[in-house]
Design an enzyme around this catalytic site. Structure first.
Site, mmCIF file in Angstrom:
data_model
loop_
_atom_site.group_PDB
_atom_site.id
_atom_site.type_symbol
_atom_site.label_atom_id
_atom_site.label_comp_id
_atom_site.label_asym_id
_atom_site.label_seq_id
_atom_site.Cartn_x
_atom_site.Cartn_y
_atom_site.Cartn_z
ATOM 1 N N HIS A 267 0.851 -1.202 0.000
ATOM 2 C CA HIS A 267 0.000 0.000 0.000
ATOM 3 C C HIS A 267 0.880 1.242 0.000
ATOM 4 C CE1 HIS A 267 0.695 -1.194 4.200
ATOM 5 N NE2 HIS A 267 0.736 0.095 4.462
ATOM 6 N N HIS B 126 0.881 5.272 1.244
ATOM 7 C CA HIS B 126 0.241 6.351 2.006
ATOM 8 C C HIS B 126 0.311 7.628 1.177
ATOM 9 C CE1 HIS B 126 0.428 4.277 6.038
ATOM 10 N NE2 HIS B 126 1.384 3.612 5.411
HETATM 11 P P1 AMP Z 1 1.881 0.543 7.355
HETATM 12 O O1 AMP Z 1 2.411 0.880 8.721
HETATM 13 O O2 AMP Z 1 2.601 1.230 6.247
HETATM 14 O O3 AMP Z 1 1.735 -0.952 7.151
HETATM 15 O O4 AMP Z 1 0.432 1.190 7.326
HETATM 16 C C1 AMP Z 1 -0.736 0.535 7.643
HETATM 17 C C2 AMP Z 1 -1.794 1.616 7.779
HETATM 18 O O5 AMP Z 1 -3.052 1.004 7.614
HETATM 19 C C3 AMP Z 1 -1.818 2.348 9.112
HETATM 20 O O6 AMP Z 1 -1.645 3.743 8.871
HETATM 21 C C4 AMP Z 1 -3.193 2.022 9.690
HETATM 22 O O7 AMP Z 1 -3.769 3.117 10.350
HETATM 23 C C5 AMP Z 1 -3.975 1.655 8.447
HETATM 24 N N1 AMP Z 1 -5.048 0.699 8.615
HETATM 25 C C6 AMP Z 1 -4.961 -0.535 9.173
HETATM 26 N N2 AMP Z 1 -6.167 -1.163 9.116
HETATM 27 C C7 AMP Z 1 -7.014 -0.296 8.488
HETATM 28 C C8 AMP Z 1 -8.394 -0.344 8.136
HETATM 29 N N3 AMP Z 1 -9.144 -1.413 8.427
HETATM 30 N N4 AMP Z 1 -8.942 0.718 7.526
HETATM 31 C C9 AMP Z 1 -8.184 1.820 7.253
HETATM 32 N N5 AMP Z 1 -6.878 1.931 7.553
HETATM 33 C C10 AMP Z 1 -6.297 0.892 8.171
#
Ligand code: AMP
Ligand code: ZN
Length: 138
Positions: A101, A103
């Site tokens: 993903h 950001h």
């Molecule tokens: P990373 O640390 O790059 O793996 O980012 C994962 C991101 O996903 C974090 O910023 C979380 O807040 C976000 N996240 C996790 N689960 C969900 C969800 N169900 N809906 C929206 N965001 C999510």
């Protein structure tokens, strides 16, 4: 391919509802549930790839144009002055969800502050040696 145990596969494919800001045949862009700033979004491919190293190159080449489209819409609609693209690979890099993903984080004048690194310093010899180590593994 989807991974049945992956929450981002379920969100990207609409099996779990999300605050969606963009969708096409390859991606869904949703709002992060723990935003670093107002409008913080996540671009999710609809197929499951663990991280950037596993991402299909055909999908990869479509990632930045979608980020640019969403970032431009954030500037128009939310009044942010810029945005960061952040993409974590591996636990040591802060990856917590192991479905690739990106950001897309709006940046506003006056904050909130988002952590950045403190620049170090390095000699040209060490830079050259490090570059050689990476080149040898390409
Ligand atoms: P990373 O640390 O790059 O793996 O980012 C994962 C991101 O996903 C974090 O910023 C979380 O807040 C976000 N996240 C996790 N689960 C969900 C969800 N169900 N809906 C929206 N965001 C999510
Ligand atoms: Zn997945």
């Amino acid at each position: 391919m989807k991974d049945d145990s992956c929450i981002f596969c379920k969100i990207a494919n609409g099996e779990i509802p999300s605050a969606t800001v963009y969708e096409d045949e390859d991606f869904r862009v949703i709002l992060d549930m723990g935003p670093a700033s107002k409008g913080h979004a996540l671009l999710l491919p609809k197929e499951h790839f663990k991280d950037l190293c596993e991402l299909d190159p055909e999908v990869a080449k479509k990632v930045l144009p979608v980020c640019a489209k969403v970032g431009a819409a954030m500037k128009k609609s939310l009044g942010c002055e810029g945005f960061n693209i952040v993409q974590n690979n591996g636990e040591a890099a802060g990856q917590t969800v192991f479905h690739f993903h990106v950001h897309i984080i709006p940046r506003y004048a006056g904050g909130p502050k988002i952590a950045a690194w403190t620049p170090g310093s390095e000699t040209p010899e060490v830079l050259a040696k490090t570059a050689e180590q990476i080149r040898a593994a390409l």
